[in-house]
Write a protein that holds these residues in place. Structure first.
Motif, short mmCIF file in Angstrom:
data_model
loop_
_atom_site.label_atom_id
_atom_site.label_comp_id
_atom_site.label_asym_id
_atom_site.label_seq_id
_atom_site.Cartn_x
_atom_site.Cartn_y
_atom_site.Cartn_z
N PRO A 1 0.83 -1.21 0.00
CA PRO A 1 0.00 0.00 0.00
C PRO A 1 0.87 1.26 0.00
O PRO A 1 1.84 1.36 0.76
CB PRO A 1 -0.80 -0.10 1.31
N VAL A 2 0.51 2.21 -0.85
CA VAL A 2 1.32 3.42 -1.02
C VAL A 2 0.41 4.64 -1.12
O VAL A 2 -0.57 4.64 -1.86
CB VAL A 2 2.18 3.33 -2.30
N ILE A 3 0.75 5.69 -0.37
CA ILE A 3 0.17 7.03 -0.56
C ILE A 3 1.29 7.87 -1.16
O ILE A 3 2.35 8.00 -0.57
CB ILE A 3 -0.30 7.64 0.77
N SER A 4 1.07 8.41 -2.35
CA SER A 4 2.14 9.09 -3.06
C SER A 4 1.81 10.55 -3.34
O SER A 4 0.67 11.00 -3.15
CB SER A 4 2.43 8.37 -4.39
N LEU A 5 2.84 11.28 -3.77
CA LEU A 5 2.67 12.66 -4.26
C LEU A 5 1.95 13.56 -3.27
O LEU A 5 1.00 14.25 -3.59
CB LEU A 5 1.95 12.63 -5.61
N ASN A 6 2.44 13.52 -2.02
CA ASN A 6 1.93 14.41 -0.98
C ASN A 6 0.43 14.24 -0.76
O ASN A 6 -0.30 15.21 -0.58
CB ASN A 6 2.25 15.88 -1.32
N GLY A 7 -0.02 12.99 -0.77
CA GLY A 7 -1.42 12.69 -0.49
C GLY A 7 -2.34 12.74 -1.68
O GLY A 7 -3.56 12.59 -1.54
N SER A 8 -1.79 12.92 -2.90
CA SER A 8 -2.63 13.12 -4.08
C SER A 8 -3.13 11.83 -4.72
O SER A 8 -4.12 11.84 -5.44
CB SER A 8 -1.88 13.93 -5.13
N GLN A 9 -2.43 10.72 -4.49
CA GLN A 9 -2.79 9.47 -5.17
C GLN A 9 -2.36 8.30 -4.30
O GLN A 9 -1.27 8.30 -3.74
CB GLN A 9 -2.09 9.41 -6.54
N TRP A 10 -3.23 7.28 -4.19
CA TRP A 10 -2.88 6.13 -3.38
C TRP A 10 -3.34 4.85 -4.06
O TRP A 10 -4.23 4.84 -4.91
CB TRP A 10 -3.46 6.24 -1.97
N GLY A 11 -2.69 3.75 -3.65
CA GLY A 11 -3.01 2.47 -4.26
C GLY A 11 -2.00 1.42 -3.84
O GLY A 11 -1.46 1.47 -2.72
N TYR A 12 -1.72 0.47 -4.74
CA TYR A 12 -0.87 -0.66 -4.41
C TYR A 12 0.19 -0.91 -5.48
O TYR A 12 -0.10 -0.81 -6.67
CB TYR A 12 -1.72 -1.93 -4.26
N ILE A 13 1.39 -1.24 -5.03
CA ILE A 13 2.45 -1.69 -5.93
C ILE A 13 2.48 -3.21 -5.87
O ILE A 13 2.56 -3.79 -4.79
CB ILE A 13 3.80 -1.09 -5.54
N SER A 14 2.40 -3.82 -7.03
CA SER A 14 2.37 -5.28 -7.08
C SER A 14 3.21 -5.78 -8.24
O SER A 14 3.68 -5.00 -9.08
CB SER A 14 0.93 -5.79 -7.20
N LEU A 15 3.36 -7.08 -8.30
CA LEU A 15 4.14 -7.72 -9.36
C LEU A 15 3.18 -8.32 -10.37
O LEU A 15 2.33 -9.16 -10.03
CB LEU A 15 5.05 -8.79 -8.78
N GLY A 16 3.27 -7.87 -11.63
CA GLY A 16 2.36 -8.33 -12.66
C GLY A 16 2.73 -9.69 -13.23
O GLY A 16 3.76 -10.28 -12.88
#
Length: 309
Positions: free
Chosen positions: A90-105
């Motif tokens: 789980p990641v919140i990025s760009l100073n709170g502007s976008q969030w989601g998940y980094i995964s392996l495709g």
């Protein structure tokens, strides 16, 4: 430096709470908190990797809350963090502007899947453009505009008003996907043609005229009111949890989410410029985070399946 008995007790007292065991976790900044810069490279010290690995083994949810853009996180840290986590990060990025998940495709490439976003509104973009125009009119040198489309695959784009600076900027910022020069009108068209998550205006402060400094020069532009705290609220609430259930870790005044986490790990000596509602555990260096994480993991003696994001 070994943790004091008082520091260990602070961790144990918070970890022992049922709300933490069932719904809590770790919400941490990256740079300066679990990441160091050495010889021009960004690394997660082995001590910290060891501590993170123990937390993951205890099923302790870990959410990254960073100014970095998703593609930067993927290129710089995914190969280190994902093998430890063994599940989407789980990641919140760009100073709170976008969030989601980094995964392996399926093709064994890391990717980001958005779970929510708060892109800049047209009024926010117009305000930024007005400041850029003023800087150009005042002939302030070395202006660079970094912007980050909501489409994470586009990464970091840099604009400069001086065409001869394109090569130098591209060399200085290898993280950029594209560097270009154009008129302000073309820049405006680009910024308004799609959702933009964040804009960063790079200017050498000693080149600013007094009249511009009096306008309270702004370097980071997000949608009005959006920052690491609002992004943390949005993501954590989406998961059915609250910030009070999390331990927060950070090192600068930009880490405003620390105001409302249940406990706070503060790295380094830079003042935060705000009050924290939870108990504060100060440490001096990034590698010490490894010991803190190990202590948290050891205090998590009971593992609950619902304790996963």
């Amino acid at each position: 430096m070994a943790l004091t008995e008082e520091q260990k007790k602070l961790i144990q007292n918070f970890i022992s709470q049922p709300t933490f065991r069932q719904h809590g976790g770790l919400l941490t900044d990256l740079d300066g908190t679990i990441v160091l810069q050495r010889n021009g490279k960004f690394i997660i010290p082995l001590e910290v990797q060891t501590g993170l690995n123990k937390l993951y083994q205890r099923n302790c949810p870990i959410i990254l809350n960073t100014i970095r853009f998703p593609l930067s996180i993927i290129k710089t840290f995914a190969a280190v963090l994902y093998p430890l986590a063994q599940k989407p990060i789980p990641v919140i990025s760009l100073n709170g502007s976008q969030w989601g998940y980094i995964s392996l495709g399926e093709n064994q490439e890391y990717r980001f899947t958005e779970a929510g976003a708060q892109p800049l509104k047209q009024a926010d973009i117009q305000s930024c453009l007005a400041n850029i125009q003023l800087l150009v009119q005042q002939q302030v040198p070395d202006i660079a505009v970094f912007y980050y489309p909501r489409d994470w695959t586009k990464g970091e784009i840099i604009w400069t008003s001086v065409e001869t600076q394109v090569g130098e900027i591209a060399q200085s910022y290898p993280s950029a996907s594209h560097v270009y020069s154009s008129s302000l009108a073309i820049l405006e068209n680009h910024l308004k043609a799609e959702d933009i998550s964040m804009i960063f205006l790079l200017v050498k402060k000693d080149h600013l005229a007094g009249t511009f400094l009096q306008r309270n020069f702004q370097d980071f532009y997000t949608s009005t009111g959006v920052n690491k705290l609002t992004g943390a609220h949005a993501f954590v609430n989406q998961l059915g949890r609250t910030l009070k259930q999390f331990i927060g870790a950070g090192d600068t005044p930009m880490d405003v989410f620390l105001q409302e986490t249940g406990a706070v790990i503060k790295v380094g000596n830079l003042p935060l410029d705000f009050e924290c509602s939870g108990p504060l555990l100060p440490i001096e260096t990034v590698p010490e985070m490894g010991e803190v994480f190990t202590q948290i993991a050891e205090a998590c003696t009971v593992t609950n399946p619902s304790y996963q994001l």
